[in-house]
Design a protein around this motif. Structure first.
Motif, PDB file in Angstrom:
ATOM      1  N   GLY A 120       0.822  -1.210   0.000  1.00  0.00           N
ATOM      2  CA  GLY A 120       0.000   0.000   0.000  1.00  0.00           C
ATOM      3  C   GLY A 120       0.855   1.258   0.000  1.00  0.00           C
ATOM      4  O   GLY A 120       0.572   2.225  -0.719  1.00  0.00           O
ATOM      5  N   LEU A 121       1.919   1.244   0.794  1.00  0.00           N
ATOM      6  CA  LEU A 121       2.832   2.390   0.820  1.00  0.00           C
ATOM      7  C   LEU A 121       3.563   2.538  -0.515  1.00  0.00           C
ATOM      8  O   LEU A 121       3.780   3.653  -0.994  1.00  0.00           O
ATOM      9  N   PHE A 122       3.930   1.412  -1.108  1.00  0.00           N
ATOM     10  CA  PHE A 122       4.585   1.459  -2.420  1.00  0.00           C
ATOM     11  C   PHE A 122       3.653   2.089  -3.455  1.00  0.00           C
ATOM     12  O   PHE A 122       4.071   2.948  -4.247  1.00  0.00           O
ATOM     13  N   ILE A 123       2.393   1.692  -3.446  1.00  0.00           N
ATOM     14  CA  ILE A 123       1.411   2.260  -4.386  1.00  0.00           C
ATOM     15  C   ILE A 123       1.259   3.761  -4.143  1.00  0.00           C
ATOM     16  O   ILE A 123       1.247   4.560  -5.086  1.00  0.00           O
ATOM     17  N   LEU A 124       1.157   4.162  -2.873  1.00  0.00           N
ATOM     18  CA  LEU A 124       1.014   5.583  -2.547  1.00  0.00           C
ATOM     19  C   LEU A 124       2.224   6.374  -3.054  1.00  0.00           C
ATOM     20  O   LEU A 124       2.075   7.433  -3.670  1.00  0.00           O
ATOM     21  N   GLY A 125       3.413   5.857  -2.820  1.00  0.00           N
ATOM     22  CA  GLY A 125       4.616   6.526  -3.309  1.00  0.00           C
ATOM     23  C   GLY A 125       4.632   6.630  -4.830  1.00  0.00           C
ATOM     24  O   GLY A 125       5.000   7.666  -5.387  1.00  0.00           O
ATOM     25  N   THR A 126       4.215   5.560  -5.484  1.00  0.00           N
ATOM     26  CA  THR A 126       4.159   5.565  -6.947  1.00  0.00           C
ATOM     27  C   THR A 126       3.175   6.623  -7.438  1.00  0.00           C
ATOM     28  O   THR A 126       3.467   7.354  -8.401  1.00  0.00           O
ATOM     29  N   LEU A 127       2.029   6.721  -6.788  1.00  0.00           N
ATOM     30  CA  LEU A 127       1.039   7.736  -7.182  1.00  0.00           C
ATOM     31  C   LEU A 127       1.592   9.145  -7.012  1.00  0.00           C
ATOM     32  O   LEU A 127       1.370  10.007  -7.871  1.00  0.00           O
ATOM     33  N   LEU A 128       2.326   9.386  -5.926  1.00  0.00           N
ATOM     34  CA  LEU A 128       2.932  10.706  -5.739  1.00  0.00           C
ATOM     35  C   LEU A 128       3.920  11.011  -6.871  1.00  0.00           C
ATOM     36  O   LEU A 128       3.929  12.128  -7.408  1.00  0.00           O
ATOM     37  N   LEU A 129       4.730  10.022  -7.240  1.00  0.00           N
ATOM     38  CA  LEU A 129       5.665  10.215  -8.357  1.00  0.00           C
ATOM     39  C   LEU A 129       4.920  10.472  -9.663  1.00  0.00           C
ATOM     40  O   LEU A 129       5.330  11.315 -10.465  1.00  0.00           O
ATOM     41  N   MET A 130       3.849   9.731  -9.872  1.00  0.00           N
ATOM     42  CA  MET A 130       3.078   9.904 -11.107  1.00  0.00           C
ATOM     43  C   MET A 130       2.474  11.301 -11.182  1.00  0.00           C
ATOM     44  O   MET A 130       2.496  11.932 -12.248  1.00  0.00           O
ATOM     45  N   ILE A 131       1.954  11.791 -10.072  1.00  0.00           N
ATOM     46  CA  ILE A 131       1.391  13.145 -10.058  1.00  0.00           C
ATOM     47  C   ILE A 131       2.467  14.156 -10.413  1.00  0.00           C
ATOM     48  O   ILE A 131       2.257  15.057 -11.238  1.00  0.00           O
ATOM     49  N   MET A 132       3.651  13.992  -9.808  1.00  0.00           N
ATOM     50  CA  MET A 132       4.751  14.905 -10.111  1.00  0.00           C
ATOM     51  C   MET A 132       5.145  14.822 -11.591  1.00  0.00           C
ATOM     52  O   MET A 132       5.373  15.849 -12.243  1.00  0.00           O
ATOM     53  N   ALA A 133       5.204  13.618 -12.118  1.00  0.00           N
ATOM     54  CA  ALA A 133       5.591  13.438 -13.526  1.00  0.00           C
ATOM     55  C   ALA A 133       4.542  14.020 -14.469  1.00  0.00           C
ATOM     56  O   ALA A 133       4.898  14.695 -15.449  1.00  0.00           O
ATOM     57  N   PHE A 134       3.262  13.802 -14.174  1.00  0.00           N
ATOM     58  CA  PHE A 134       2.215  14.367 -15.022  1.00  0.00           C
ATOM     59  C   PHE A 134       2.202  15.882 -14.944  1.00  0.00           C
ATOM     60  O   PHE A 134       1.982  16.556 -15.950  1.00  0.00           O
ATOM     61  N   ARG A 135       2.466  16.425 -13.753  1.00  0.00           N
ATOM     62  CA  ARG A 135       2.558  17.891 -13.623  1.00  0.00           C
ATOM     63  C   ARG A 135       3.729  18.420 -14.456  1.00  0.00           C
ATOM     64  O   ARG A 135       3.637  19.457 -15.091  1.00  0.00           O
ATOM     65  N   ALA A 136       4.854  17.678 -14.440  1.00  0.00           N
ATOM     66  CA  ALA A 136       6.020  18.087 -15.232  1.00  0.00           C
ATOM     67  C   ALA A 136       5.701  18.049 -16.716  1.00  0.00           C
ATOM     68  O   ALA A 136       6.042  18.987 -17.462  1.00  0.00           O
ATOM     69  N   ALA A 137       5.042  16.993 -17.145  1.00  0.00           N
ATOM     70  CA  ALA A 137       4.670  16.874 -18.559  1.00  0.00           C
ATOM     71  C   ALA A 137       3.687  17.986 -18.949  1.00  0.00           C
ATOM     72  O   ALA A 137       3.817  18.574 -20.032  1.00  0.00           O
ATOM     73  N   ALA A 138       2.743  18.291 -18.074  1.00  0.00           N
ATOM     74  CA  ALA A 138       1.770  19.362 -18.364  1.00  0.00           C
ATOM     75  C   ALA A 138       2.473  20.714 -18.464  1.00  0.00           C
ATOM     76  O   ALA A 138       2.023  21.586 -19.208  1.00  0.00           O
ATOM     77  N   GLY A 139       3.583  20.853 -17.731  1.00  0.00           N
ATOM     78  CA  GLY A 139       4.338  22.090 -17.792  1.00  0.00           C
ATOM     79  C   GLY A 139       4.980  22.353 -19.143  1.00  0.00           C
ATOM     80  O   GLY A 139       5.413  23.474 -19.431  1.00  0.00           O
ATOM     81  N   LEU A 140       5.040  21.328 -19.964  1.00  0.00           N
ATOM     82  CA  LEU A 140       5.600  21.499 -21.316  1.00  0.00           C
ATOM     83  C   LEU A 140       4.634  22.229 -22.240  1.00  0.00           C
ATOM     84  O   LEU A 140       5.044  22.746 -23.281  1.00  0.00           O
ATOM     85  N   PHE A 141       3.357  22.255 -21.870  1.00  0.00           N
ATOM     86  CA  PHE A 141       2.345  22.836 -22.761  1.00  0.00           C
ATOM     87  C   PHE A 141       1.832  24.140 -22.273  1.00  0.00           C
ATOM     88  O   PHE A 141       1.520  24.621 -21.427  1.00  0.00           O
TER      89      PHE A 141
END
Length: 141
Positions: A120-141
């Motif tokens: 569960g903690l691994f999934i939560l950490g992965t979700l936090l990374l994914m949010i950061m990565a999607f925010r970074a990708a959105a910053g390209l546009f």
């Protein structure tokens, strides 16, 4: 935010935590290995002898290895965000959230090793990374 140095403090925190787990790894593993066979070279000659190492010593070694897997993405992502000017407060807190989750993951793994909680903690950490990565990708546009 006061710049890249402050933004990157979660990176330093996770690196320092990794060293804490390194100390725990050797504090548990070396005495366990010596107890099994004082000639520690035997662990290289006969890899199956490593199966005799007690669980808690293996858990610490496993956790140390885990801190060199997914956190590599965290480190790269934090530096990417800092270098591209996306080191805002949201990403800063997401970064600290990731560090907190990884510390909790470590504590669970090296104490009781409850797999469902760890996962569960691994999934939560992965979700936090994914949010950061999607925010970074959105910053390209």
């Amino acid at each position: 935010m006061q710049g890249a140095q402050q933004f990157l403090t979660p990176v330093l925190a996770l690196i320092m935590w990794t060293f804490v787990m390194w100390v725990l790894l050797y504090k548990r593993r070396l005495p366990a290995m010596k107890k099994i066979d004082p000639d520690m070279q035997e662990f290289i000659r006969n890899p199956r002898i490593g199966l005799k190492i007690p669980e808690q010593a293996r858990w610490a070694a496993d956790n140390y290895n885990h801190l060199h897997e997914q956190p590599v993405l965290f480190y790269a992502l934090m530096f990417y965000l800092a270098l591209t000017g996306q080191g805002d407060m949201v990403n800063f807190y997401l970064g600290w959230g990731y560090v907190a989750v990884r510390v909790m993951h470590s504590l669970v793994q090296v104490t009781r090793n409850i797999v469902k909680l760890r996962f569960g903690l691994f999934i939560l950490g992965t979700l936090l990374l994914m949010i950061m990565a999607f925010r970074a990708a959105a910053g390209l546009f």
